[in-house]
Write a protein that holds these residues in place. Structure first.
Motif, PDB file in Angstrom:
ATOM      1  N   PRO A  39       3.784   6.205   3.554  1.00 43.71           N
ATOM      2  CA  PRO A  39       2.348   6.276   3.784  1.00 43.71           C
ATOM      3  C   PRO A  39       1.730   4.921   4.086  1.00 43.71           C
ATOM      4  N   VAL A  40       0.518   4.944   4.654  1.00 38.41           N
ATOM      5  CA  VAL A  40      -0.256   3.745   4.959  1.00 38.41           C
ATOM      6  C   VAL A  40      -1.449   3.696   4.016  1.00 38.41           C
ATOM      7  N   ARG A  41      -1.646   2.548   3.423  1.00 44.41           N
ATOM      8  CA  ARG A  41      -2.735   2.367   2.467  1.00 44.41           C
ATOM      9  C   ARG A  41      -4.030   2.036   3.215  1.00 44.41           C
ATOM     10  N   LEU A  42      -5.115   2.773   2.943  1.00 46.55           N
ATOM     11  CA  LEU A  42      -6.385   2.572   3.636  1.00 46.55           C
ATOM     12  C   LEU A  42      -7.398   1.782   2.818  1.00 46.55           C
ATOM     13  N   THR A  43      -7.330   1.838   1.485  1.00 49.05           N
ATOM     14  CA  THR A  43      -8.227   1.050   0.634  1.00 49.05           C
ATOM     15  C   THR A  43      -7.388   0.216  -0.311  1.00 49.05           C
ATOM     16  N   GLU A  44      -7.919  -0.948  -0.693  1.00 51.63           N
ATOM     17  CA  GLU A  44      -7.172  -1.849  -1.571  1.00 51.63           C
ATOM     18  C   GLU A  44      -8.155  -2.677  -2.373  1.00 51.63           C
TER      19      GLU A  44
ATOM     20  N   ASP B 298       2.331   0.445  -8.963  1.00 52.18           N
ATOM     21  CA  ASP B 298       2.467  -0.507  -7.864  1.00 52.18           C
ATOM     22  C   ASP B 298       1.182  -1.267  -7.585  1.00 52.18           C
ATOM     23  N   GLY B 299       0.470  -1.672  -8.629  1.00 55.28           N
ATOM     24  CA  GLY B 299      -0.663  -2.549  -8.449  1.00 55.28           C
ATOM     25  C   GLY B 299      -1.978  -1.871  -8.144  1.00 55.28           C
ATOM     26  N   PHE B 300      -2.038  -0.560  -8.115  1.00 54.04           N
ATOM     27  CA  PHE B 300      -3.330   0.107  -7.913  1.00 54.04           C
ATOM     28  C   PHE B 300      -3.507   1.162  -8.992  1.00 54.04           C
ATOM     29  N   PRO B 301      -3.781   0.711 -10.237  1.00 52.91           N
ATOM     30  CA  PRO B 301      -3.828   1.638 -11.378  1.00 52.91           C
ATOM     31  C   PRO B 301      -4.997   2.617 -11.330  1.00 52.91           C
ATOM     32  N   ASP B 302      -6.051   2.306 -10.617  1.00 56.74           N
ATOM     33  CA  ASP B 302      -7.240   3.163 -10.671  1.00 56.74           C
ATOM     34  C   ASP B 302      -7.269   4.229  -9.585  1.00 56.74           C
ATOM     35  N   GLY B 303      -6.759   3.962  -8.437  1.00 58.25           N
ATOM     36  CA  GLY B 303      -6.782   4.938  -7.362  1.00 58.25           C
ATOM     37  C   GLY B 303      -7.090   4.304  -6.022  1.00 58.25           C
ATOM     38  N   GLU B 304      -6.280   4.602  -5.026  1.00 59.17           N
ATOM     39  CA  GLU B 304      -6.501   4.131  -3.663  1.00 59.17           C
ATOM     40  C   GLU B 304      -6.255   5.286  -2.692  1.00 59.17           C
ATOM     41  N   ILE B 305      -6.813   5.161  -1.492  1.00 61.32           N
ATOM     42  CA  ILE B 305      -6.678   6.183  -0.461  1.00 61.32           C
ATOM     43  C   ILE B 305      -5.506   5.826   0.452  1.00 61.32           C
ATOM     44  N   PHE B 306      -4.641   6.805   0.707  1.00 59.74           N
ATOM     45  CA  PHE B 306      -3.492   6.641   1.590  1.00 59.74           C
ATOM     46  C   PHE B 306      -3.512   7.738   2.651  1.00 59.74           C
ATOM     47  N   VAL B 307      -2.825   7.484   3.747  1.00 58.43           N
ATOM     48  CA  VAL B 307      -2.605   8.497   4.768  1.00 58.43           C
ATOM     49  C   VAL B 307      -1.130   8.456   5.149  1.00 58.43           C
ATOM     50  N   THR B 308      -0.560   9.617   5.377  1.00 51.63           N
ATOM     51  CA  THR B 308       0.849   9.697   5.736  1.00 51.63           C
ATOM     52  C   THR B 308       1.047  10.730   6.834  1.00 51.63           C
TER      53      THR B 308
ATOM     54  N   SER C  16      -5.213  16.409   8.312  1.00 47.84           N
ATOM     55  CA  SER C  16      -6.076  15.975   9.409  1.00 47.84           C
ATOM     56  C   SER C  16      -6.377  17.176  10.296  1.00 47.84           C
ATOM     57  N   PRO C  17      -7.485  17.141  11.055  1.00 49.68           N
ATOM     58  CA  PRO C  17      -7.843  18.294  11.891  1.00 49.68           C
ATOM     59  C   PRO C  17      -6.764  18.702  12.886  1.00 49.68           C
ATOM     60  N   ASP C  18      -5.926  17.750  13.340  1.00 51.82           N
ATOM     61  CA  ASP C  18      -4.853  18.111  14.268  1.00 51.82           C
ATOM     62  C   ASP C  18      -3.548  18.477  13.566  1.00 51.82           C
ATOM     63  N   GLY C  19      -3.537  18.411  12.217  1.00 50.56           N
ATOM     64  CA  GLY C  19      -2.372  18.839  11.446  1.00 50.56           C
ATOM     65  C   GLY C  19      -1.205  17.868  11.427  1.00 50.56           C
ATOM     66  N   THR C  20      -1.397  16.636  11.889  1.00 48.67           N
ATOM     67  CA  THR C  20      -0.276  15.691  11.963  1.00 48.67           C
ATOM     68  C   THR C  20      -0.238  14.718  10.793  1.00 48.67           C
ATOM     69  N   ARG C  21      -1.342  14.575  10.048  1.00 55.16           N
ATOM     70  CA  ARG C  21      -1.409  13.593   8.966  1.00 55.16           C
ATOM     71  C   ARG C  21      -2.012  14.228   7.718  1.00 55.16           C
ATOM     72  N   ILE C  22      -1.777  13.578   6.588  1.00 59.51           N
ATOM     73  CA  ILE C  22      -2.317  14.052   5.318  1.00 59.51           C
ATOM     74  C   ILE C  22      -2.903  12.866   4.561  1.00 59.51           C
ATOM     75  N   LEU C  23      -4.163  12.993   4.164  1.00 62.04           N
ATOM     76  CA  LEU C  23      -4.816  12.037   3.265  1.00 62.04           C
ATOM     77  C   LEU C  23      -4.462  12.378   1.831  1.00 62.04           C
ATOM     78  N   PHE C  24      -4.351  11.359   0.968  1.00 63.54           N
ATOM     79  CA  PHE C  24      -4.187  11.623  -0.454  1.00 63.54           C
ATOM     80  C   PHE C  24      -4.608  10.407  -1.249  1.00 63.54           C
ATOM     81  N   THR C  25      -4.745  10.575  -2.566  1.00 65.93           N
ATOM     82  CA  THR C  25      -5.060   9.500  -3.484  1.00 65.93           C
ATOM     83  C   THR C  25      -3.800   9.126  -4.250  1.00 65.93           C
ATOM     84  N   GLY C  26      -3.486   7.827  -4.281  1.00 64.26           N
ATOM     85  CA  GLY C  26      -2.373   7.323  -5.082  1.00 64.26           C
ATOM     86  C   GLY C  26      -2.888   6.632  -6.329  1.00 64.26           C
ATOM     87  N   VAL C  27      -2.246   6.906  -7.479  1.00 63.27           N
ATOM     88  CA  VAL C  27      -2.770   6.441  -8.771  1.00 63.27           C
ATOM     89  C   VAL C  27      -1.638   5.954  -9.670  1.00 63.27           C
ATOM     90  N   ASP C  28      -1.930   4.916 -10.448  1.00 66.34           N
ATOM     91  CA  ASP C  28      -1.144   4.546 -11.633  1.00 66.34           C
ATOM     92  C   ASP C  28       0.197   3.879 -11.348  1.00 66.34           C
TER      93      ASP C  28
END
Length: 614
Positions: free
Chosen positions: A461-466, A443-453, A429-441
């Motif tokens: 992490p917190v899941r942003l798309t589902e 726990d129920g999201f085999p294709d890819g979802e966006i997370f932030v931690t 993140s621009p303030d350096g406190t968080r990181i976005l990433f893609t989780g794959v394969d």
């Protein structure tokens, strides 16, 4: 994981794009590049200068300069006061050359519009003394007592102030007549009928907009066709299109004066002020140099910032009172920074079985190997302060997880050890406190979802798309309030934006041709997104406005181009080009002047760069 970075459609959507480039780079211009390194405040400044003046610098043509030489001239790049700047800063980016000032009034405008870069109404300001600091905001100063077309300090030459009394006069349409009027330093107007015998002095164009006449020598100059530099090559085109692009319209009739030029006194010169430039016609000069642009860029800079006499300040009709003091040297922030900093990238240079992370200076020096673990280490991203690096590694059981290490490669720590899925494409993140990433394969999201931690080990992490689609390649807006990402939720992999909490999803790109829009990166100004689109075997690089308008293909060739990202001020884009091997390239933000990062080994794969130079 294969040592080849891009090997399937899944990898195409999940692997990391480039990091923020935080340095301005002067790139080569193909085989015709200048040998010197030159700083320009914006890539459009450079392409504008290149078009008319690179042929002169390279000796392709013998003619006078349009903007002025770079060698031996000061680099005067700054943010100058402009109260109506659309970005709310009250300033605009300008660069002074000998013969003019380039300016960008709307940095979010269409960079492909030839008037994205303009040159100011400098002649108007110098002859009237009205210094413009906004659309309708002026500071009234003394008209410039600077010699308009002669050697410095010629006591008999007319000045800009000399023309103050004739700029409002109109003689009507004089087509077919001759330029015979004269002017002296006091502004007194006379007539010399003998000048009708001088070739090129007959009036051939009457400009009704300002009601002034243009003689043949100057009209031919303004409509000249000759070598220009466009899209990496020299071609024959009009130097001005339209004819008034550089000069503006005439604001007075032409007048003869006897001045000192190159130490020779009483040289006859025909002078005509235009809105943006001053044209001079010296019949005794050699061909190609008889008509020239005056050095109004030098003159205006001295008038504005280095006055030789006190400058009175009065009211500013049409706007607010300026907050700066005229006559004081500029305190604006200089642009750009010198070339510097380090680039992170992924390479198979020293390990043909595994990918490792390297750093290299932007000039190609001081290459270093940051990871040595017998595993695949990829997708490195600098933290905003340059002290940490986030990256992806499969060092733990072959499962791709995100790690954070120090900038020198020491102390790698797994970020989310309890997270069951594979993790890709970390973005700070621009303030350096968080990181976005893609989780794959998992726990129920085999294709890819966006997370932030949080950028701290052990925080879940917190899941942003589902959903059941592929959501990947997320990147932050410069203010951290929005996220751009790629998804196939509407059938074709295309680009979307959403709020930083995952709400308010908007579809901004996508067509029916089945090509994938992936690897989006936000511009530092927040108005444009750069991304890759096309078949994985021959992808090109595009830009698009954040609202989905003005889609532009800026790289279009037979190679495969991946991983685009802007630099810190949006003037450059760094990316990977697939040649025999993958190589890192840098280009202007409009796609011009692409050149490889120096000192790469052409026999290894280099990709996924991220640049830091704060």
């Amino acid at each position: 994981m294969s040592k080849y970075i891009h090997r399937s459609n899944v990898a195409l959507m999940l692997l990391v794009a480039l990091g923020l480039v935080l340095s301005l780079v002067a790139t080569q211009l193909g085989n015709h590049a200048s040998a010197q390194t030159v700083q320009f405040g914006d890539p459009n400044f450079q392409s504008t200068w290149n078009r008319t003046d690179l042929p002169v610098e390279q000796g392709v043509v013998s003619r006078s300069w349009y903007w002025g030489p770079l060698k031996g001239s000061p680099t005067r790049i700054m943010f100058e006061q402009y109260v109506d700047a659309p970005d709310g800063t009250g300033k605009r980016l300008v660069q002074y050359f000998d013969k003019s000032r380039m300016e960008i009034n709307n940095p979010n405008g269409d960079r492909h519009n030839p008037f994205f870069v303009t040159n100011g109404l400098l002649t108007v300001e110098l002859t009237t003394g009205r210094m413009q600091i906004g659309d309708n905001t002026f500071v009234q100063r003394t008209p410039a007592n600077i010699d308009i077309a002669s050697d410095v300090n010629d006591p008999n030459a007319p000045t800009y102030a000399s023309f103050q009394g004739v700029t409002s006069l109109s003689s009507g349409d004089r087509s077919g007549q001759y330029a015979t009027q004269t002017i002296n330093r006091a502004g007194d107007v006379g007539n010399d009928p003998s000048k009708a015998n001088v070739p090129g002095t007959q009036f051939v164009h009457y400009e009704g907009t300002t009601q002034h006449n243009i003689p043949k020598a100057m009209w031919d100059f303004l409509n000249e066709v000759g070598p220009v530099y466009v899209n990496g090559q020299f071609v024959q085109q009009r130097l001005n299109d339209p004819w008034f692009y550089a000069s503006g319209y005439p604001i007075a009739e032409p007048f003869w004066a006897n001045v000192k030029i190159a130490g020779t006194a009483n040289v006859a010169v025909l002078i005509q002020p235009y809105q943006r430039r001053v044209l001079t016609y010296v019949p005794s000069n050699p061909a190609g140099f008889q008509v020239e642009m005056g050095n109004i860029g030098q003159h205006y800079f001295d008038w504005r910032y280095n006055p030789q006499q006190p400058i009175p300040v009065t009211s500013t009709p049409g706007g607010t009172t300026p907050t700066t003091t005229p006559g004081i040297a500029p305190t604006a922030t200089p642009m750009p920074k010198p070339i510097g900093g380090k680039i992170l990238y992924t390479s198979d240079m020293s390990d043909t079985s595994h990918l490792q992370i390297y750093s290299i200076k932007s000039d190609g020096g001081s290459r270093g190997n940051l990871t040595h673990d017998p595993s695949n280490n990829t997708q490195a991203a600098w933290s905003p302060d340059g002290t940490k690096v986030a990256f992806v590694s499969d060092r733990k059981g072959g499962l791709n997880h995100i790690y954070i290490m120090n900038a020198d490669g020491s102390n790698p720590i797994e970020l989310n050890s309890r997270f069951p899925s594979k993790q890709f494409r970390p973005r700070w993140s621009p303030d350096g406190t968080r990181i976005l990433f893609t989780g794959v394969d998992a726990d129920g999201f085999p294709d890819g979802e966006i997370f932030v931690t949080e950028a701290l080990a052990g925080v879940d992490p917190v899941r942003l798309t589902e959903n059941s689609f592929i959501d990947t390649d997320a990147d932050w807006s410069p203010d951290g309030k929005q996220i751009v990402f790629s998804s196939n939720r509407d059938g074709t992999q295309s680009l979307y934006t959403m709020n930083a909490d995952g709400s308010n999803v908007k579809h901004i790109t996508g067509g029916t041709d089945g090509t994938a829009d992936v690897e989006p990166r936000w511009s530092p100004q927040g108005s444009i997104i750069v991304y890759r689109s096309g078949d994985p075997a021959n992808a090109d690089i595009y830009t698009v406005n954040v609202d989905g308008s003005n889609k532009q293909k800026i790289v279009n060739n037979t190679t495969n181009d991946w991983d685009p990202a802007f630099n810190s001020n949006g003037t450059r884009i760094i990316y990977m080009r697939q040649l025999t091997k993958q190589q890192l390239y840098i280009m202007h933000a409009d796609g011009l002047s692409a050149a490889p990062v120096p000192n790469q080994d052409p026999n290894v794969n280099n990709s996924q760069p991220d640049w830091f130079d704060k």
